[in-house]
Design an enzyme around this catalytic site. Structure first.
Site, PDB file in Angstrom:
ATOM      1  N   ASP A  57       0.798  -1.237   0.000  1.00  0.00           N
ATOM      2  CA  ASP A  57       0.000   0.000   0.000  1.00  0.00           C
ATOM      3  C   ASP A  57       0.831   1.289   0.000  1.00  0.00           C
ATOM      4  O   ASP A  57       0.311   2.350  -0.306  1.00  0.00           O
ATOM      5  CB  ASP A  57      -0.920   0.037   1.236  1.00  0.00           C
ATOM      6  CG  ASP A  57      -1.951  -1.072   1.206  1.00  0.00           C
ATOM      7  OD1 ASP A  57      -2.158  -1.664   0.134  1.00  0.00           O
ATOM      8  OD2 ASP A  57      -2.565  -1.348   2.258  1.00  0.00           O
ATOM      9  N   GLY A 106      -0.489   4.937 -18.473  1.00  0.00           N
ATOM     10  CA  GLY A 106      -1.171   5.889 -19.356  1.00  0.00           C
ATOM     11  C   GLY A 106      -2.681   5.902 -19.178  1.00  0.00           C
ATOM     12  O   GLY A 106      -3.428   6.094 -20.155  1.00  0.00           O
ATOM     13  N   ALA A 107      -3.142   5.717 -17.941  1.00  0.00           N
ATOM     14  CA  ALA A 107      -4.601   5.715 -17.706  1.00  0.00           C
ATOM     15  C   ALA A 107      -5.201   7.078 -18.034  1.00  0.00           C
ATOM     16  O   ALA A 107      -4.542   8.115 -17.870  1.00  0.00           O
ATOM     17  CB  ALA A 107      -4.873   5.368 -16.245  1.00  0.00           C
ATOM     18  N   GLU A 116      -9.462   0.866  -4.604  1.00  0.00           N
ATOM     19  CA  GLU A 116     -10.557   0.191  -3.890  1.00  0.00           C
ATOM     20  C   GLU A 116     -11.243   1.093  -2.853  1.00  0.00           C
ATOM     21  O   GLU A 116     -12.414   0.893  -2.541  1.00  0.00           O
ATOM     22  CB  GLU A 116     -10.058  -1.092  -3.223  1.00  0.00           C
ATOM     23  CG  GLU A 116      -9.025  -0.847  -2.137  1.00  0.00           C
ATOM     24  CD  GLU A 116      -8.631  -2.111  -1.391  1.00  0.00           C
ATOM     25  OE1 GLU A 116      -9.425  -3.049  -1.302  1.00  0.00           O
ATOM     26  OE2 GLU A 116      -7.485  -2.151  -0.891  1.00  0.00           O
ATOM     27  N   HIS A 132      -6.080 -10.115  -5.153  1.00  0.00           N
ATOM     28  CA  HIS A 132      -4.859 -10.530  -4.447  1.00  0.00           C
ATOM     29  C   HIS A 132      -3.692 -10.898  -5.352  1.00  0.00           C
ATOM     30  O   HIS A 132      -2.585 -11.100  -4.853  1.00  0.00           O
ATOM     31  CB  HIS A 132      -5.180 -11.669  -3.484  1.00  0.00           C
ATOM     32  CG  HIS A 132      -5.950 -11.195  -2.292  1.00  0.00           C
ATOM     33  ND1 HIS A 132      -7.313 -11.023  -2.323  1.00  0.00           N
ATOM     34  CD2 HIS A 132      -5.542 -10.800  -1.063  1.00  0.00           C
ATOM     35  CE1 HIS A 132      -7.721 -10.563  -1.142  1.00  0.00           C
ATOM     36  NE2 HIS A 132      -6.666 -10.421  -0.356  1.00  0.00           N
TER      37      HIS A 132
HETATM   38  O1  F6P Z   1      -2.751  -3.983   3.170  1.00  0.00           O
HETATM   39  C1  F6P Z   1      -2.574  -4.703   2.015  1.00  0.00           C
HETATM   40  C2  F6P Z   1      -3.907  -5.001   1.375  1.00  0.00           C
HETATM   41  O2  F6P Z   1      -3.673  -5.816   0.238  1.00  0.00           O
HETATM   42  C3  F6P Z   1      -4.754  -3.790   1.004  1.00  0.00           C
HETATM   43  O3  F6P Z   1      -4.332  -3.194  -0.191  1.00  0.00           O
HETATM   44  C4  F6P Z   1      -6.119  -4.400   0.939  1.00  0.00           C
HETATM   45  O4  F6P Z   1      -7.118  -3.435   1.192  1.00  0.00           O
HETATM   46  C5  F6P Z   1      -6.091  -5.415   2.048  1.00  0.00           C
HETATM   47  O5  F6P Z   1      -4.724  -5.723   2.264  1.00  0.00           O
HETATM   48  C6  F6P Z   1      -6.833  -6.688   1.766  1.00  0.00           C
HETATM   49  O6  F6P Z   1      -6.767  -7.451   2.920  1.00  0.00           O
HETATM   50  P1  F6P Z   1      -7.167  -8.973   3.018  1.00  0.00           P
HETATM   51  O7  F6P Z   1      -6.142  -9.761   2.259  1.00  0.00           O
HETATM   52  O8  F6P Z   1      -7.135  -9.243   4.473  1.00  0.00           O
HETATM   53  O9  F6P Z   1      -8.521  -9.101   2.394  1.00  0.00           O
END
Ligand code: F6P
Length: 327
Positions: A132, A190-191, A227, A254
């Protein structure tokens, strides 16, 4: 003033990030080189509560430099949020004669380290490990570079199909409340638009922007959504009904946390791990290792966790640049 540290514990906490293993390897090997015993704490603060510790040698960290995830496992511990949970940690630390901890994690994890230091006098040095990039006074956290590379790979592939089919595409990326991944992948990919937490743009304004660009000859349009703003699904549906154009969307999820760390993350992790051990030997604690302009330094936990104005400024500047370059 030098402090005789005989034994340390190392743990990874919160969301795993590529490069955490490289940091563990650096902490373990540097500590052993300095004659310090190392315990690995399994599953972050969870393992500190239950006493799930493993003795580590240089061989415990063989061949992990290139591996994503964390060999020590990681968790988001609810019990650690309570004073009772923290008290259990303190007992485990004392019973095992651990002089200090090296805590590898993101903002939440280092806030945990701050609590342990302030309320329980547990000494630690933090290493910023999270995709992050959500800590202040450091240009980068371990894992952020690799994650942006992963997103970029997806953006480039999506661009091929989007430009071929002349579509609008919405890509949702991670970052919790932080827009770092969205902004960096947006600029590098390039968004045409980046939607971040706090973005004031309405769907109608975005639709107008797209129509105007179409009139000027722009045929495809990629929107990166952090997000913390909204989901890809929701933005996609709203834009479909606002514009009537062909809009598609994806949540990368993920996949952004996995994979082999790239060179910048391996280098950063290797540098920070050894520096953290040196910091403990020098008598420091309650601070996070940061990197600024290539130089490592120590930043008090409070500043690292709560002072983020510079990052906000940088984000705004790079957003403006992305928009200018996407015209
Ligand atoms: O902190 C890392 C992160 O991947 C964030 O970007 C995301 O909001 C969160 O963890 C997701 O967490 P989890 O894997 O617990 O759903």
């Amino acid at each position: 003033m030098k402090n005789k540290i005989k034994k340390i514990g190392v743990l990874t906490s919160g969301g795993d990030a590529p490069g955490m293993n490289a940091a563990i390897r650096s902490v373990v090997r540097k500590a052993i080189y300095e004659g310090i015993e190392v315990n690995g704490v399994m599953r972050g603060y969870e393992g500190l509560i239950t006493g799930d510790l493993i003795g580590m040698t240089s061989r415990s960290v063989s061949n992990i430099l290139s591996r994503g995830g964390t060999i020590l496992k990681t968790a988001r511990s609810k019990e650690f949020m309570t004073a009772a949970g923290q008290e259990k940690c303190v007992k485990v630390i004392k019973d095992n004669r651990i002089d200090a901890l090296v805590i590898i994690g993101g903002n939440g994890s280092l806030q945990g380290a701050l609590t342990l230091q302030k309320d329980w006098e547990v000494k630690s040095i933090g290493i910023p490990g999270t995709i992050d990039n959500d800590l202040g006074y450091t240009d980068y956290t371990i894992g952020a570079h690799t994650s942006v590379d992963t997103v970029l790979d997806a953006v480039d592939k999506i661009r091929d199909t989007v430009s071929s089919m002349e579509r609008i595409y919405v890509i949702e990326v991670m970052g919790r409340t932080e827009p770092y991944i969205a902004i960096m992948a947006g600029l590098a990919g390039g968004a045409e638009e980046i939607l971040r937490p706090g973005s004031k743009l309405s769907m109608k304004e975005i639709a107008d922007e797209i129509r105007e660009a179409k009139q000027k000859g722009k045929k495809s349009w990629i929107i990166i959504v952090s997000e913390g703003f909204d989901s890809a699904h929701s933005v996609t549906e709203k834009l479909k009904s606002e514009t009537g154009y062909s809009v598609r969307g994806v949540t990368l999820g993920h996949v952004q946390r996995g994979g082999s760390p790239n060179a910048p993350d391996r280098i950063l992790a290797s540098m920070m791990g050894a520096y953290a051990v040196d910091a403990l030997i020098e008598g420091h604690h309650g601070e996070m290792v940061g990197i600024n302009g290539g130089e490592l330094s120590l930043i008090p936990y409070e500043k690292a966790c709560f002072e983020r104005d510079k990052d906000l400024e940088r984000g705004n500047h790079l957003y403006d640049l992305t928009k200018l370059l996407a015209t």
